[in-house]
Design a protein around this motif. Sequence first.
Motif, PDB file in Angstrom:
ATOM      1  N   THR A   1       0.773  -1.174   0.049  1.00 44.37           N
ATOM      2  CA  THR A   1      -0.105  -0.141   0.103  1.00 44.37           C
ATOM      3  C   THR A   1       0.961   1.265  -0.097  1.00 44.37           C
ATOM      4  O   THR A   1       0.310   2.469  -0.351  1.00 44.37           O
ATOM      5  N   LEU A   2       2.246   1.081   0.185  1.00 46.32           N
ATOM      6  CA  LEU A   2       3.037   2.279   0.365  1.00 46.32           C
ATOM      7  C   LEU A   2       4.222   2.209  -0.618  1.00 46.32           C
ATOM      8  O   LEU A   2       4.686   3.308  -0.718  1.00 46.32           O
ATOM      9  N   GLY A   3       4.387   1.270  -1.364  1.00 45.14           N
ATOM     10  CA  GLY A   3       5.356   1.087  -2.471  1.00 45.14           C
ATOM     11  C   GLY A   3       5.420  -0.193  -2.802  1.00 45.14           C
ATOM     12  O   GLY A   3       4.811  -1.243  -2.205  1.00 45.14           O
ATOM     13  N   ILE A   4       6.172  -0.238  -3.995  1.00 44.78           N
ATOM     14  CA  ILE A   4       6.448  -1.610  -4.533  1.00 44.78           C
ATOM     15  C   ILE A   4       7.951  -2.170  -4.321  1.00 44.78           C
ATOM     16  O   ILE A   4       8.698  -1.323  -4.830  1.00 44.78           O
ATOM     17  N   VAL A   5       8.145  -2.937  -3.575  1.00 44.92           N
ATOM     18  CA  VAL A   5       9.816  -3.609  -3.173  1.00 44.92           C
ATOM     19  C   VAL A   5      10.147  -4.060  -4.427  1.00 44.92           C
ATOM     20  O   VAL A   5       9.728  -5.034  -5.321  1.00 44.92           O
ATOM     21  N   THR A   6      11.435  -3.728  -4.884  1.00 42.99           N
ATOM     22  CA  THR A   6      12.233  -3.991  -6.143  1.00 42.99           C
ATOM     23  C   THR A   6      13.577  -4.983  -5.896  1.00 42.99           C
ATOM     24  O   THR A   6      14.045  -5.385  -6.747  1.00 42.99           O
ATOM     25  N   GLU A   7      13.782  -4.794  -4.533  1.00 41.32           N
ATOM     26  CA  GLU A   7      15.037  -5.344  -3.993  1.00 41.32           C
ATOM     27  C   GLU A   7      15.024  -5.328  -2.400  1.00 41.32           C
ATOM     28  O   GLU A   7      14.707  -4.601  -1.962  1.00 41.32           O
ATOM     29  N   VAL A   8      15.831  -6.488  -2.134  1.00 39.61           N
ATOM     30  CA  VAL A   8      15.857  -6.672  -0.591  1.00 39.61           C
ATOM     31  C   VAL A   8      17.222  -7.158  -0.327  1.00 39.61           C
ATOM     32  O   VAL A   8      17.694  -8.165  -0.818  1.00 39.61           O
ATOM     33  N   THR A   9      17.707  -6.845   0.974  1.00 41.13           N
ATOM     34  CA  THR A   9      18.678  -7.485   1.482  1.00 41.13           C
ATOM     35  C   THR A   9      18.298  -8.191   3.021  1.00 41.13           C
ATOM     36  O   THR A   9      17.637  -7.627   3.728  1.00 41.13           O
ATOM     37  N   ILE A  10      18.447  -9.474   2.768  1.00 41.95           N
ATOM     38  CA  ILE A  10      18.054 -10.401   3.821  1.00 41.95           C
ATOM     39  C   ILE A  10      19.055 -11.009   4.705  1.00 41.95           C
ATOM     40  O   ILE A  10      20.314 -11.244   4.385  1.00 41.95           O
ATOM     41  N   ARG A  11      18.952 -11.392   6.026  1.00 39.62           N
ATOM     42  CA  ARG A  11      19.958 -11.779   6.866  1.00 39.62           C
ATOM     43  C   ARG A  11      20.000 -13.231   6.847  1.00 39.62           C
ATOM     44  O   ARG A  11      18.836 -13.861   6.664  1.00 39.62           O
ATOM     45  N   LEU A  12      21.084 -13.956   6.683  1.00 37.29           N
ATOM     46  CA  LEU A  12      21.153 -15.481   6.900  1.00 37.29           C
ATOM     47  C   LEU A  12      21.370 -15.791   8.190  1.00 37.29           C
ATOM     48  O   LEU A  12      22.286 -15.135   9.077  1.00 37.29           O
ATOM     49  N   THR A  13      21.390 -17.258   8.822  1.00 35.84           N
ATOM     50  CA  THR A  13      21.901 -17.684   9.871  1.00 35.84           C
ATOM     51  C   THR A  13      22.509 -19.089   9.778  1.00 35.84           C
ATOM     52  O   THR A  13      22.130 -19.728   8.833  1.00 35.84           O
ATOM     53  N   PRO A  14      23.458 -19.491  10.453  1.00 36.02           N
ATOM     54  CA  PRO A  14      23.920 -20.766  10.213  1.00 36.02           C
ATOM     55  C   PRO A  14      23.049 -22.138  10.134  1.00 36.02           C
ATOM     56  O   PRO A  14      21.982 -22.092  11.069  1.00 36.02           O
ATOM     57  N   VAL A  15      23.206 -22.886   9.465  1.00 34.07           N
ATOM     58  CA  VAL A  15      22.344 -24.187   9.490  1.00 34.07           C
ATOM     59  C   VAL A  15      22.968 -25.048  10.639  1.00 34.07           C
ATOM     60  O   VAL A  15      24.305 -25.406  10.637  1.00 34.07           O
ATOM     61  N   LEU A  16      22.218 -25.442  11.418  1.00 32.85           N
ATOM     62  CA  LEU A  16      22.513 -26.270  12.487  1.00 32.85           C
ATOM     63  C   LEU A  16      21.895 -27.829  12.493  1.00 32.85           C
ATOM     64  O   LEU A  16      20.851 -27.770  11.684  1.00 32.85           O
TER      65      LEU A  16
END
Length: 497
Positions: free
Chosen positions: A239-254
Amino acid sequence: MSNSKHKPPTRRLPGFCLSSKNCVHSPTSPCVSSKRTDFKLAISDLKSTFQSPHIVSTDPDDLHSHGFSENDHHPGNVVVYPESTEDVVEIVKIATKYRMPVTAYAGATSLEGQYRGHHLGGICVDMRNMDRIIAIHEADSDLVCQPGARWMDINETLKEKGIPLFFPIDPAPAATIGGMLSTGCSGTNAVRYGTAKGEWFLNVTVVLPSGEVIKTRRRSRKSSAGFDVTKLFIGAEGTLGIVTEVTIRLTPVLPTTVAVVQFPNVQKATEAVADVMNKGLGIQCVELVDDVFMAAINKYGMSKRRWPEKDSLFFKFQGPSATSLGDTAAAVKAVVEKHGGTGFQLARNDEEAGELWADRKNAHYAGLALVEGSKGWPTDVCVPVSKLPQLVYETKMDIAETGLVSTIVGHVGDGNFHALILFKTDEEMKKAKEVVHRMVKRAIALDGTCTGEHGVGIGKREYLVEELGEGTVKLMKDIKKVVDPLGLFNPGKVSGC
């Protein structure tokens, strides 16, 4: 990531009514054009701007698949498949010129009508061609991608590259990063890793309704520089904008393993979970399923085992070693048995763990198998964990009194539970809607929320004032008016504007 023209699965949603009541940008407002000639000119401009025949579509089948739900049909006038931020900017400029509503569309897995088109028509912006992973920063445990990238594809790519990291937010398998961010989603891992409203989205690039492109912050793990603008777009549902790129955090696989245990009733199961969670053990997921769900798993026929048809808990344990997993399992077994748990079954190896967890993940289709030819009304609420036994008990009693069939599945470690209420006739659908209404009212009365992870869309919009208060909802509407003064971006969703 593939850029193939695959079609996302069609979602079957209960009908929603797009009302203009109390909405600043009502369907009769001059902000949204009602002239079909304007829409035709807009489509002509779109086709002139994007020469490729694969980017702009007015094919009736395409419009139908993007506007269809089981009980209503509101297709747009045109579907556009952008491939870059610049493409989205051009679409927004044309939408503004002709006052056409704009609805972003991604994995089509949302359940509260988030991607339903405006009743006057509009532009559906399908992000499926913007599904690339742009950069992986293993040393920083983050990844940059486009909004159409699916979380499962991202994790599979990391695995194939031998990178021992993953993105832990786990909603529906076909969900995309843009849609996940926009609905503020979560999944079974939320008890350990939290939700989309945590710190898993470091920044976003967004095309605003003005056509301006902004990036909400830099890539550093933390920042105290000004407002947290990233979170303004999390849960805003386009409703406020269209997202075109994202930086996401990752976490270790356990390492993980899975255990299942049965209980005499839901109350005992939820009390056991509260006790387990207060022990500080390595719990990645803990899922409550009721006796009806276990019967559905048996009937569905995909499981390799025959389950006792009792209220049950599915645990996923997490730890750095096999020894730590064994210690956690032993500690949990002792706790659940104090609360009446029986038949504690711990996976013997990774293969069996996968099989056990697959039975839990088959919730939707297993539930539908209970009543042949039925449709399902899926809904969720969330309350403080201590209030969950009361809410689940009262909801199960309510459903039983209506004569409807429903499964209960809960992310019980954080107080969130889902019901899949089955119906075949219009009368049964009406009953299902009334059950959902009462369930939401109970949740809010218990200091909870109308939606733990599905988002607001249209289906839960009527409860926002009761849950958040008039002042908070007014602030949301004021922000919407400032950012989108014409009210063209996904109108009618969330706050109603």
